[in-house]
Scaffold this motif. Structure first.
Motif, PDB file in Angstrom:
ATOM      1  N   GLU A 214       0.856  -1.189   0.000  1.00 48.09           N
ATOM      2  CA  GLU A 214       0.000   0.000   0.000  1.00 48.09           C
ATOM      3  C   GLU A 214       0.888   1.234   0.000  1.00 48.09           C
ATOM      4  OE1 GLU A 214      -2.720   1.344  -0.152  1.00 48.09           O
ATOM      5  OE2 GLU A 214      -4.304  -0.136   0.072  1.00 48.09           O
ATOM      6  N   LYS A 219      -4.203   8.985  -0.048  1.00 48.52           N
ATOM      7  CA  LYS A 219      -5.049   8.702   1.120  1.00 48.52           C
ATOM      8  C   LYS A 219      -5.541  10.015   1.760  1.00 48.52           C
ATOM      9  CE  LYS A 219      -4.302   4.122   1.488  1.00 48.52           C
ATOM     10  NZ  LYS A 219      -3.660   3.910   0.194  1.00 48.52           N
ATOM     11  N   ALA A 242      -0.549  12.598   0.203  1.00 49.29           N
ATOM     12  CA  ALA A 242      -1.828  12.415   0.910  1.00 49.29           C
ATOM     13  C   ALA A 242      -2.542  13.759   1.025  1.00 49.29           C
ATOM     14  CB  ALA A 242      -1.576  11.860   2.310  1.00 49.29           C
ATOM     15  N   CYS A 301     -11.999   9.287   7.160  1.00 52.61           N
ATOM     16  CA  CYS A 301     -10.629   9.300   6.619  1.00 52.61           C
ATOM     17  C   CYS A 301     -10.106   7.877   6.446  1.00 52.61           C
ATOM     18  CB  CYS A 301      -9.712  10.060   7.574  1.00 52.61           C
ATOM     19  SG  CYS A 301      -9.600   9.324   9.217  1.00 52.61           S
ATOM     20  N   ASP A 302      -9.028   7.753   5.662  1.00 50.04           N
ATOM     21  CA  ASP A 302      -8.366   6.453   5.508  1.00 50.04           C
ATOM     22  C   ASP A 302      -7.359   6.227   6.631  1.00 50.04           C
ATOM     23  OD1 ASP A 302      -9.526   6.028   2.864  1.00 50.04           O
ATOM     24  OD2 ASP A 302      -8.142   7.609   2.189  1.00 50.04           O
ATOM     25  N   THR A 326     -11.799   3.435   8.303  1.00 50.74           N
ATOM     26  CA  THR A 326     -10.412   3.887   8.483  1.00 50.74           C
ATOM     27  C   THR A 326      -9.563   2.634   8.676  1.00 50.74           C
ATOM     28  OG1 THR A 326     -11.181   5.880   9.583  1.00 50.74           O
ATOM     29  CG2 THR A 326      -8.870   5.276   9.935  1.00 50.74           C
TER      30      THR A 326
END
Ligand code: NDP
Length: 434
Positions: A214, A219, A242, A301-302, A326
């Protein structure tokens, strides 16, 4: 528990650590035979003192000063000073206790300590802050030194406060001694120290994500706080591609779906010493909103980066994060998530990097500052930054391996506590009953 019954934060930190290192004791009966645990939870020394000073109106103010020198098995005591009205003995002890294992994880030779005062520099003039710092140092100086205890900054203690503290120390001992890290670049400080905790947080998160194929790029991130750690975590996250959606202070949070402009936050907090709501007064912030008293974890949010203070992320907030899908939580602050919130993260298979590992970049860079000072050499920004990154990557693999070795793969609470504990326990064992 009985001895420390009114020390909630300390008991919370100790419970988390003691529960997770239990598997070590099955493999190492010598730790139990030598009462390592009983000795570990008892600070080597606690200093509490009166800090009298005169405010701008000529009125005498009295605060309480603390230094908890918890464990020096691995090296001289090291840990920050916090100036905040919430400071009490329990908070000092929890922070110092966490610091023992954090410092051990950095693989530098530093023991664990913490200190501070219930003085709050917010809203105080530079003159008041200086007089307070001088009075604080009038007592602290006799308990610290380059081979015994080297304090640093923490909440409420930045470059200005470290400067005043150092000035008074130098006067009292009549020597330019490397006794405080986070010093100004003009008098022995290191490049990257200011950025280190926030940058380090992103470096360790990046490594953890890489191991899962990842990336941080693309993000959405929520960063709580808007102080030293939060600002540089947000700045580095943005350079990694991000989007930082929200940041806060203790009054409320700002939110912008297009991403927060971290340079404005820096200006507000580092230059103007203002409030986060002032963000809306700056140009090109029309798409931002300010939510007074709101809980920042309600923002979807991630990645969640709690970078404000202890226990800011409750079980309820953790459930909201889980519901919002999340996937990653990395702590810039010390113990920002309650133990119940951590249980929620683990049950929901979220990647959770606890503060003691994830925010170790600050103290690691402090140790790099000490190395530069004693060799009278100053490394470039790039050199220090590269060393910081290597340290954070190593910490990730260290805690990952420890978790795997003890049968808790992916559980970094266990991984960080065990990896940090082993070095300290072995050092204590080697040094006998002291
Ligand atoms: P700062 O004082 O620079 O910033 C703290 C920030 O958190 C401020 O924006 C403050 O807002 C906010 N805050 C405080 N309490 C609350 C609350 N209850 N709810 C929401 N926001 C709050 O501190 P640091 O950035 O240095 O430290 C932050 C955390 O990181 C602490 O837990 C500290 O121990 C930890 N840490 C710091 C390191 C460092 O190098 N500085 C190293 C390792 C850990 P307000 O202005 O309203 O108080």
């Amino acid at each position: 528990k009985e001895k420390n019954s009114s020390q909630e934060e300390f008991l919370q930190a100790a419970t988390e650590i003691l529960e997770s290192i239990a598997p070590v004791f099955e493999k190492h009966p010598e730790f139990q035979e030598n009462a390592i645990l009983e000795r570990l939870v008892e600070p080597e020394r606690i200093i509490m003192f009166r800090v009298p000073w005169v405010d701008d109106n000529g009125k005498i103010q009295v605060n309480r000063g603390f230094r908890v020198q918890f464990n020096s098995a691995v090296g001289p005591y090291k840990g920050g000073l916090r100036f905040h009205d919430s400071v009490n003995l329990s908070i000092m002890k929890f922070l110092a206790f966490e610091q023992i294992l954090k410092n051990s994880l950095t693989e530098m030779s530093i023991g664990g300590a913490k200190g501070g005062s219930d003085f709050n520099p917010k809203g105080r003039s530079d003159g008041e802050v200086m007089r307070f710092c001088q009075s604080f140092m009038d007592e602290l100086y006799r308990h610290i030194g380059p081979n015994t205890d080297i304090p640093a900054g923490d909440m409420g203690v930045g470059g200005r406060e470290v400067g005043f503290l150092f000035g008074q120390y130098k006067k009292l001992v009549d020597g330019h001694v490397a006794v405080l890290t986070g010093a100004g670049l003009e008098f022995g400080g290191s490049l990257v120290r200011k950025e280190a905790t926030g940058y380090g947080l992103i470096y360790i998160l990046d490594e953890a994500l890489k191991m899962r194929n990842e990336t941080i790029k693309g993000k959405n991130i929520v960063v709580s706080g808007s102080g030293n750690v939060a600002i540089y975590a947000a700045e580095k996250a943005e350079t990694y591609g991000a989007k930082v959606l929200a940041m806060c202070d203790s009054s409320g949070y700002i939110y912008d779906n297009n991403g927060i402009n971290v340079d404005i936050v820096k200006e507000i907090k580092e230059v103007k010493r203002g409030r986060i709501k002032d963000y809306l007064k700056y140009p090109n912030t029309e798409s931002a909103q300010y939510v007074e008293g709101g809980i920042i974890w309600n923002v979807k949010c991630d990645i969640a980066l709690p970078c404000a203070t202890q226990n800011e992320l409750s079980e309820e907030s953790a459930k909201i994060l889980a519901k919002n899908n999340t996937k990653y939580v990395a702590e810039g602050a010390n113990m920002p998530s309650t133990n119940e919130a951590v249980d929620v993260f683990l049950k929901n298979n979220m990647l959770y990097l606890p503060g003691k590992a994830a925010n170790a970049g600050g103290v690691a860079t402090s140790a790099l500052e000490m190395a530069q000072r004693s060799s009278r050499i100053q490394w470039t920004f790039e050199e220090v930054d590269a060393k910081l990154k290597t340290i954070m990557v190593n910490i990730y693999h260290n805690i990952d391996n420890a978790a795997k070795k003890y049968g808790f793969e992916g559980n970094y609470v266990v991984g960080a506590n065990i990896a940090g504990f082993l070095k300290v326990a072995n050092a204590m064992l080697a040094q006998g009953v002291v």
